[in-house]
Design an enzyme around this catalytic site. Structure first.
Site: not given
Ligand code: UT7
Length: 327
Positions: A282, A252, A113
């Protein structure tokens, strides 16, 4: 050393729009979750058979439309991508052929990225040292081709697109300061990891399965915020400026919450950041140049403004550039 600036910009986004509502039909997710956790409402998907090089060529032609430098006079082409059409030839050589830049040397740069800023800074060094007079810098990625569409953790985040810039000497301003830093210690946090190595000489080893993006989102988030805030602060300092001098920050676009946290940590009002993640998600290396292109088009950036570009990506790789806008 010559002063170097961006002389024109271009972009290309595929026509097909995939909304959050469309993705609700593919995996167990909701528009509410995607918007509140990422800021993304829709993204673009390349057409069947539309390759990274096709998007790169379209963006390059768009940048050339507004450029005083013609394709036949371009002396170097750098394409930032992690989704090339093939291992080789480079996408940059395919662009060279398509636009007829016969004088140029051309190669790809892989910095996920952060690729556009890594390529921009590389091009600047070639021009300011006098090795070439100008350069075309392109970012093009087709992340939707390497995403597991059964995995809601990743498939909601990415889209396809390309952006391009023509660089050349400027009288005043231009690229004032550049900063790049990598941290290979975090290289396992995101990637396309083949689980079996292709080894035709040893038939007991299977050919690699088609790999998809793996990502530890939470850990990346924790690295991205300080990484971007620090890159921004260091580049501003290198330019001999204060954060208050920066009219617009183009980051980004990985997550609206990352951008908000970077703004808070850096002590800059989020209103000064240009954000278009809602429309495209993204788009990897292309995110920052597509956003820059749109920020200029809508008048958020004008001649003489001092602006910052700041990026973060898998590797881990971060970068920031401070530019006094030239047109
Ligand atoms: O481009 C450069 C590299 N990429 C990045 O910099 C990405 C950086 N990370 C992020 O932007 C965020 O961590 C994400 C958007 C990827 C995820 O957001 P988060 O707030 O960190 O969510 P999480 O991974 O902690 O997941 C929270 C909950 C989980 O459920 P439980 O375990 O709390 O029941 C996930 O299973 O949300 C769930 N979840 C979803 N639910 C609905 C994860 N993805 C989804 C989804 N829809 N698409």
């Amino acid at each position: 050393m010559k002063k170097v600036g961006i002389l024109s910009l271009g972009r290309y986004l595929p026509v097909q729009v995939l909304t959050n509502q469309d993705i609700e039909k593919i995996v167990d997710t909701s528009d509410e979750w995607i918007v509140s956790r990422t800021g993304i409402k829709e993204r673009r998907i390349s057409a069947d058979g539309e390759k990274t090089s096709d998007m790169a060529i379209a963006a390059a032609k768009d940048a050339l439309k507004n450029s005083v430098i013609k394709a036949e006079d371009i002396e170097a082409i750098f394409v930032a991508t992690v989704t090339p059409d093939s291992n080789f030839p480079s996408v940059a050589c395919l662009v060279q052929r398509a636009i007829g830049a016969k004088k140029a040397f051309a190669y790809d740069i892989g910095a996920a990225c952060s690729g556009f800023l890594y390529a921009l800074t590389t091009a600047k060094q070639f021009i300011s040292s006098g090795m070439v007079q100008n350069a075309m810098v392109i970012a093009s990625d087709r992340f939707t081709s390497i995403i597991d569409w059964k995995n809601r953790n990743t498939c909601v985040l990415f889209g396809d697109g390309a952006g391009a810039a023509v660089l050349g000497p400027v009288q005043d301003g231009g690229m004032l300061a550049d900063y790049m830093i990598s941290n290979g210690e975090g290289s396992d946090l995101m990637g396309v990891m083949a689980d079996k190595v292709r080894s035709p000489f040893n038939s007991s080893i299977e050919t690699a399965k088609l790999p998809f993006v793996t990502m530890n989102g939470q850990e990346l988030f924790k690295h991205a915020v300080p990484g971007m805030a620090e890159a921004l602060a260091l580049a501003v300092k290198k330019a001999g400026l204060a954060l208050d001098d920066i009219k617009c920050v183009v980051p980004h676009q990985a997550n609206d919450r990352i951008i908000a946290s970077v703004a808070k940590r850096a002590g800059i009002d989020k209103e000064r950041f240009f954000i278009n993640i809602d429309k495209y998600g993204n788009i990897s290396a292309a995110s920052v140049v597509v956003a820059l292109c749109e920020a200029v088009e809508v008048g958020r950036i004008k001649k003489g403004d001092k602006i910052a570009l700041v990026v973060f990506g898998a590797g881990l790789v971060a970068a920031a550039n401070i530019i006094e806008w030239s047109y």
